[in-house]
Scaffold this motif. Structure first.
Motif, PDB file in Angstrom:
ATOM      1  N   SER A  43      -8.063  -2.238 -17.994  1.00 38.43           N
ATOM      2  CA  SER A  43      -7.426  -3.783 -17.090  1.00 38.43           C
ATOM      3  C   SER A  43      -9.146  -4.940 -16.954  1.00 38.43           C
ATOM      4  N   THR A  44      -8.879  -5.933 -17.160  1.00 42.92           N
ATOM      5  CA  THR A  44      -9.806  -6.540 -16.480  1.00 42.92           C
ATOM      6  C   THR A  44      -9.494  -7.465 -15.425  1.00 42.92           C
ATOM      7  N   ALA A 101       2.025 -10.917 -25.211  1.00 43.92           N
ATOM      8  CA  ALA A 101       1.544  -9.629 -26.665  1.00 43.92           C
ATOM      9  C   ALA A 101       1.631  -8.554 -25.739  1.00 43.92           C
ATOM     10  N   ASP A 102       0.401  -7.819 -25.723  1.00 38.88           N
ATOM     11  CA  ASP A 102      -0.030  -6.363 -25.137  1.00 38.88           C
ATOM     12  C   ASP A 102      -0.498  -6.315 -23.562  1.00 38.88           C
ATOM     13  N   THR A 103      -0.294  -7.592 -22.865  1.00 35.58           N
ATOM     14  CA  THR A 103      -0.746  -7.900 -21.501  1.00 35.58           C
ATOM     15  C   THR A 103       0.352  -7.296 -20.883  1.00 35.58           C
ATOM     16  N   PHE A 145      -2.239  -2.581 -22.816  1.00 36.40           N
ATOM     17  CA  PHE A 145      -1.705  -1.635 -23.574  1.00 36.40           C
ATOM     18  C   PHE A 145      -1.627  -1.272 -24.686  1.00 36.40           C
ATOM     19  N   ASN A 146      -2.563  -0.248 -25.212  1.00 39.93           N
ATOM     20  CA  ASN A 146      -3.122   0.244 -26.156  1.00 39.93           C
ATOM     21  C   ASN A 146      -2.365   0.358 -27.222  1.00 39.93           C
ATOM     22  N   ASN A 147      -1.235   1.184 -26.876  1.00 36.88           N
ATOM     23  CA  ASN A 147       0.315   1.143 -27.991  1.00 36.88           C
ATOM     24  C   ASN A 147       0.983   0.724 -28.723  1.00 36.88           C
ATOM     25  N   SER A 148       1.554  -0.036 -27.254  1.00 34.48           N
ATOM     26  CA  SER A 148       3.352  -1.174 -27.827  1.00 34.48           C
ATOM     27  C   SER A 148       3.019  -2.123 -26.454  1.00 34.48           C
ATOM     28  N   ASN A 149       3.693  -3.399 -26.658  1.00 32.10           N
ATOM     29  CA  ASN A 149       3.514  -4.173 -25.705  1.00 32.10           C
ATOM     30  C   ASN A 149       4.690  -4.186 -24.765  1.00 32.10           C
TER      31      ASN A 149
END
Length: 567
Positions: free
Chosen positions: A120-121, A145-147, A166-170
Motif C-alpha cells: 500500500s501507499t 487495475a490491480d489496486t 495486489f501482486n497476482n490478480s486484480n
C-alpha cells in the motif's frame, strides 16, 4: 507528482462537459472529482471495471473507546504516520454504509491484527496519534487495475489517501458491512477467484506497506478458479457473505469459519437448472454452493432485510430467491442480451435491472413481473439505483412511497434520472380463495390470470402490455463509459470504468454550501434562470378503462413535461 498527474487526467477527460444538470427540484452541481495517480495506468489497466463503495466513519460514544483497535506497532513514528492518513482530531470512529439502494446503517467496529497481504501507499499530512484519530469522516473505496484505492469523500483533494496493491490478480468487486462484530467489514473479490475480508478502519490506521489483518478464502482458486463477479454481505446475519463467479456458481461463506478448509462439491448435473449443494462438514467453508445459471452471474443484490436475493446473468434472466429457504421464487427475461446490474428499493417492493437491451426495467415483488420499462440510454445500462433519500414534492410524510426516484448509468456516458408513480399502475389483488385476481382499478385483464408458480422463469412480455417510462434528466457526466452510481443524502456519485469519480451535490445542499461552487464555465440546461419551481412529476398511469390484453395496445397517460431535460 501524483497530484499533478491525476489533475492532468481529469482536465483531459472532461472537455466540454457541463458541471451541473437541472431536475424538477433544482440543480445538481459538480462538487468534487476523485481519481487515482496516473502511475496505475500500466499493462493491467482495462482488465477490470472500476466499482464504487462508500463508507461513513462516525464518532463512537466515549464508553466504546476501549474497543478501539490498537496500532500494529508501539513506535511513536508508526502511530504518527498512521494519523497522517486521517488528519487531526480526537476520539475513535464507528462505521456506516450507503449502498446502491440508499439504505444506511451504523454499527460498532473493532479489529483483529493477523496476517498481511499486498502493498500500500498513502499520502496526507498532519501529525496525530493513531489511537486518537479524528472521529468523523466519509470514505470512497474503489478499484482500478490491480489496486484498491481509498479517498476522502468530503475532501477537495482528487488523489486517494491510501492505495492497496495486489501482486497476482486484480480486485474486481467489493462490499462493506457496517455491523461487523470483529471489525472485518470490507469484502474484496479478485479476478483469480480469491476472496479477502479485512477491517477498513485497520487499513486506514496502518502506515505500513502491507494490508493487515486479512482473512483469505478460496485461496488460489482452490474451490472455484473463475473470476469473482460480485460479492455481498448478507444483511441481518452474523458475518455471512456470498461470492458470485463467472461460471454461474455462487458460494455462501461464514466469516467465523476457517477460510482454508479443503472442500469439494459434487459436479453440477444440469448447468441450465438451479441447484444447491451443501458442504458435508459443519466446519467447511464455504457452507454451500448455489448453481444459478449457465454463464456468468453479472450482479447480485439482497433486499434490505436479507430475506431475498436477486441475481442477473449472462443468460439475460433476473432471478429472485428466498435466501433462507434456498428456493427460486421467480425470474424474468430481458428483451435482448444479458442483464448487467440489479438493485432493490429500500422497502423491498421493487427491483430495478439494466443490461444489453439499453433499457431500465422495474419489477414488482408482489406481481412477480415487469411493471414498467424505461427507454433513454443509447448503449448498455451498466448501473442502476433507487434514490431512497429523495421524496416527491407532494409527499405526505407518511413514509409510504408514492413516487420512486430511479437512477441509471450506461456505456453511453450518460446519467439518467427517472420518476415512477407506482400507485398509478393498476395492481392485481390477490384472492385467498384462489380465484383469478382482478386489477385494483376494477378493470379485468388476461395479462395476470394466475399467480406465477414458484420457480417460473417468464419470457419478456410484449412491450405494448407494459407501461413505458421516459427519463426526466439525461446528462452526459463522463467521457468514458460509466460503470456505477450511488445515492447519498447529500449527493449522487458516478464512476466510469477507468476509475474516475464525480460527486454531484443535491440542490438543497448546494444552496446551503455556496462556497463549493463549480467552475465558471457552467452552461445552463433548460431554463437558464435556475428556477426552483417544480414541474409535474413524470409518471406513468394505466387508465381505469385501459385493457392489458395481449391483443390490445395499452392506453397510457403521462403527467410530465413534454420534453426531457437533456444536457
Amino acid at each position: 507528482m501524483a497530484t499533478s498527474s491525476s489533475s492532468a487526467i481529469n482536465s483531459q477527460q472532461s472537455p466540454g462537459l457541463k458541471t451541473y444538470f437541472k431536475t424538477p427540484e433544482g440543480r445538481y452541481k459538480l462538487q468534487y472529482e476523485k481519481t487515482h495517480p496516473a502511475s496505475v495506468l500500466h499493462y493491467s489497466h482495462g482488465k477490470s471495471v472500476s466499482q464504487l463503495t462508500v463508507a461513513y466513519l462516525r464518532e463512537k460514544p466515549a464508553s466504546h473507546n476501549s474497543a478501539t483497535p490498537s496500532a500494529p506497532s508501539s513506535s511513536s513514528s508508526v502511530r504518527s504516520a498512521a494519523a497522517r492518513l486521517l488528519g487531526a482530531g480526537n476520539g475513535s470512529r464507528a462505521l456506516s454504509f450507503v449502498g446502491g439502494n440508499g439504505v444506511s446503517r451504523t454499527g460498532p467496529g473493532s479489529s483483529r491484527l493477523t496476517g498481511n497481504l499486498g502493498t500500500s501507499t498513502s499520502s496526507s499530512s498532519g501529525p496525530q496519534s493513531a489511537n486518537n484519530y479524528d472521529g468523523k469522516g466519509s470514505y470512497i473505496v474503489f478499484n482500478t487495475a490491480d489496486t484498491i484505492f481509498i479517498s476522502d469523500l468530503n475532501s477537495q483533494e482528487k488523489d486517494p489517501i491510501k492505495s492497496i496493491h495486489f501482486n497476482n490478480s486484480n480486485p474486481v468487486c467489493h462490499s462493506f458491512e457496517p455491523d461487523a462484530k470483529d471489525g472485518h467489514d470490507l469484502l474484496i473479490g479478485l479476478q483469480s477467484g480469491d476472496v479477502y475480508t479485512v477491517s477498513l478502519r485497520q487499513q486506514l490506521q496502518d502506515p505500513g506497506r502491507k494490508l493487515v489483518g486479512a482473512q483469505h478464502y478460496n485461496k488460489d482458486g482452490s474451490i472455484n478458479n473463475s473470476r469473482c463477479t460480485c460479492v455481498a454481505w448478507v444483511p441481518q446475519t452474523e458475518g455471512t457473505f456470498v461470492v458470485a463467479h463467472a461460471d454461474g456458481n455462487l458460494y455462501v461463506y461464514e466469516k467465523s469459519k476457517d477460510g482454508n478448509t479443503d472442500i469439494t462439491f459434487p459436479a453440477v448435473k444440469d448447468v441450465t437448472q438451479f441447484s444447491v449443494a451443501h458442504a458435508k462438514s459443519s466446519k467447511s467453508n464455504p457452507t454451500a454452493r448455489w448453481h444459478i445459471c449457465q454463464g456468468s452471474i453479472n450482479c447480485i443484490s439482497f433486499s434490505a432485510d436479507g430475506a431475498y436475493l436477486a441475481t442477473v446473468g449472462r443468460d439475460g434472466y433476473l432471478r429472485v430467491f428466498d435466501f433462507a429457504k434456498e428456493q427460486l421464487l421467480f425470474g424474468g427475461k430481458s428483451y435482448y442480451g444479458a442483464l448487467l446490474c440489479c438493485t432493490w428499493s429500500s422497502d423491498g417492493k421493487y427491483l430495478l435491472t439494466g443490461g444489453e437491451d439499453d433499457l431500465v426495467q422495474v419489477w414488482s415483488m408482489e406481481e412477480r413481473k415487469i411493471v414498467a420499462w424505461g427507454e433513454g440510454h443509447n448503449s448498455w445500462v451498466s448501473g442502476v439505483a433507487f434514490d431512497s433519500y429523495w421524496s416527491a414534492p407532494n409527499s405526505d410524510g407518511t413514509g409510504e412511497n408514492t413516487v420512486y426516484r430511479l437512477g441509471s448509468v450506461g456505456q453511453d456516458t450518460q446519467l439518467l434520472l427517472w420518476d415512477l408513480a407506482m400507485d398509478e399502475i393498476a395492481v392485481p389483488l390477490r384472492h385467498p380463495s384462489g380465484g383469478s385476481p382482478t386489477f385494483s382499478s376494477g378493470s379485468p385483464s388476461a395479462h395476470w390470470d394466475n399467480i406465477t408458480p414458484n420457480g417460473t422463469l417468464l419470457p419478456a412480455p410484449s412491450m405494448r402490455n407494459v407501461p413505458k417510462l421516459s427519463p426526466i434528466v439525461a446528462h452526459r457526466v463522463h467521457v468514458e463509459p460509466l460503470s456505477g452510481l450511488l445515492f447519498t443524502n447529500e449527493s449522487i456519485l458516478t464512476i466510469c470504468r477507468d476509475g474516475h469519480i464525480k460527486i454531484w451535490v443535491r440542490p438543497s445542499h448546494a444552496e446551503t454550501n455556496p462556497g463549493q461552487s463549480n467552475s465558471s464555465g457552467e452552461v445552463g440546461i433548460g431554463n437558464a434562470t435556475g428556477s426552483k419551481e417544480r414541474p409535474a412529476i413524470s409518471s406513468v398511469k394505466v387508465g381505469a378503462n385501459s385493457s392489458l390484453n395481449s391483443g390490445t395496445s395499452t392506453s397510457l397517460s403521462f403527467k410530465q413535461q413534454s420534453s426531457v431535460l437533456f444536457s
